[in-house]
Design a protein around this motif. Structure first.
Motif: not given
Ligand code: DC
Length: 237
Positions: A36, A38, A41, A93, A101-102, A105, A111, A130-132, A134, A182, A186, A189
């Motif tokens: 996710t 991406s 990104r 990437r 991106t950070s 996000a 979001r 896959e993510g942070r 989910i 990072r 994360d 946030r």
């Molecule tokens: O997993 P990644 O490195 O591709 O994530 C890129 C950015 O997106 C990273 O700064 C964290 C953010 N992200 C997020 O906030 N929530 C998610 N579900 C996935 C990624």
């Protein structure tokens, strides 16, 4: 969830192997896979393309308002379409896109946009996401939740080796600094911070091989990989 689709949520720190393992797992059991990050990104990429200062939320929101974001899934690979145009994964990437991106996000409106795309996918098919956030925010009722962790040094070492193999000119200390920055972004946030869901299985990937992690996750799923009919999948919980 209102339908019978199965969602496997893999959250965790950057560099813990979530994407690699999620993709192998999804291929094995015949589920779709999406990293996710991406999607975030892609929004950052579009802001940079429009020469927008990502620290200026109003500028980011105006780009968001005039940007359509879609996903196509072909031959087991997701491609992101921005305003109908394909974006190559490697363009998302770069280090520049990664740091933008950070920042984007963090914005609730960003979001929200990404959340609705993810919810559409979950309601339409079996998926490994896959993510942070989910297991906590996107699919809190996912049938399976994993949270991957490993020390910053281990993760930095993996990234450093990948970058060396790709011919990038970074030092281990730079990679470690990036990883730790990072993590802070994360965890701190305000919206959807990185935190394990209460019912997630914690997987420390530091001292185990890729094979062992896949085996461990797979054994939790109790899924019959040889079945052509996903309705025969048995839930472990
Ligand atoms: O997993 P990644 O490195 O591709 O994530 C890129 C950015 O997106 C990273 O700064 C964290 C953010 N992200 C997020 O906030 N929530 C998610 N579900 C996935 C990624």
């Amino acid at each position: 969830m209102s339908n019978k689709n199965i969602c496997i949520a893999i959250d965790g720190y950057a560099g813990t192997g979530k994407s690699t393992i999620g993709k192998i797992l999804a291929d094995t059991i015949g589920f779709r896979f999406l990293s996710t990050g991406s999607l975030y990104r892609a929004i950052a990429y579009q802001c940079l393309l429009k020469s927008v200062d990502v620290n200026n939320i109003r500028e980011v929101l105006s780009v968001l308002a005039e940007t359509s974001l879609d996903l196509v899934y072909e031959h087991g690979t997701n491609t992101i379409l921005i305003n109908g145009e394909r974006v190559l994964d490697f363009a998302l990437r770069t280090r520049e896109v990664e740091s933008a991106t950070s920042i984007v996000a963090k914005y609730p409106e960003v979001r929200e946009r990404v959340l609705s795309l993810q919810k559409d996918l979950v309601s339409s098919e079996n998926i490994v996401l896959e993510g942070r956030d989910i297991g906590t925010v996107v699919v809190p009722d996912a049938q399976y939740k994993f949270f991957f962790t490993a020390s910053p040094e281990v993760r930095a070492w993996r990234r450093f080796r990948q970058q060396q193999n790709a011919g990038e000119n970074t030092t281990f200390d730079e990679v470690l600094t990036d990883i730790m920055a990072r993590d802070i972004e994360d965890i701190k946030r305000e919206v959807s911070p990185l935190v394990p869901a209460r019912d997630a299985i914690i997987v420390d990937t530091a001292d185990v091989s890729l094979c062992d992690v896949i085996h461990m996750v797979y054994s939790e799923l109790n899924i019959n990989a040889n079945s052509e009919d996903n309705s025969s999948i048995v839930l472990a919980q």
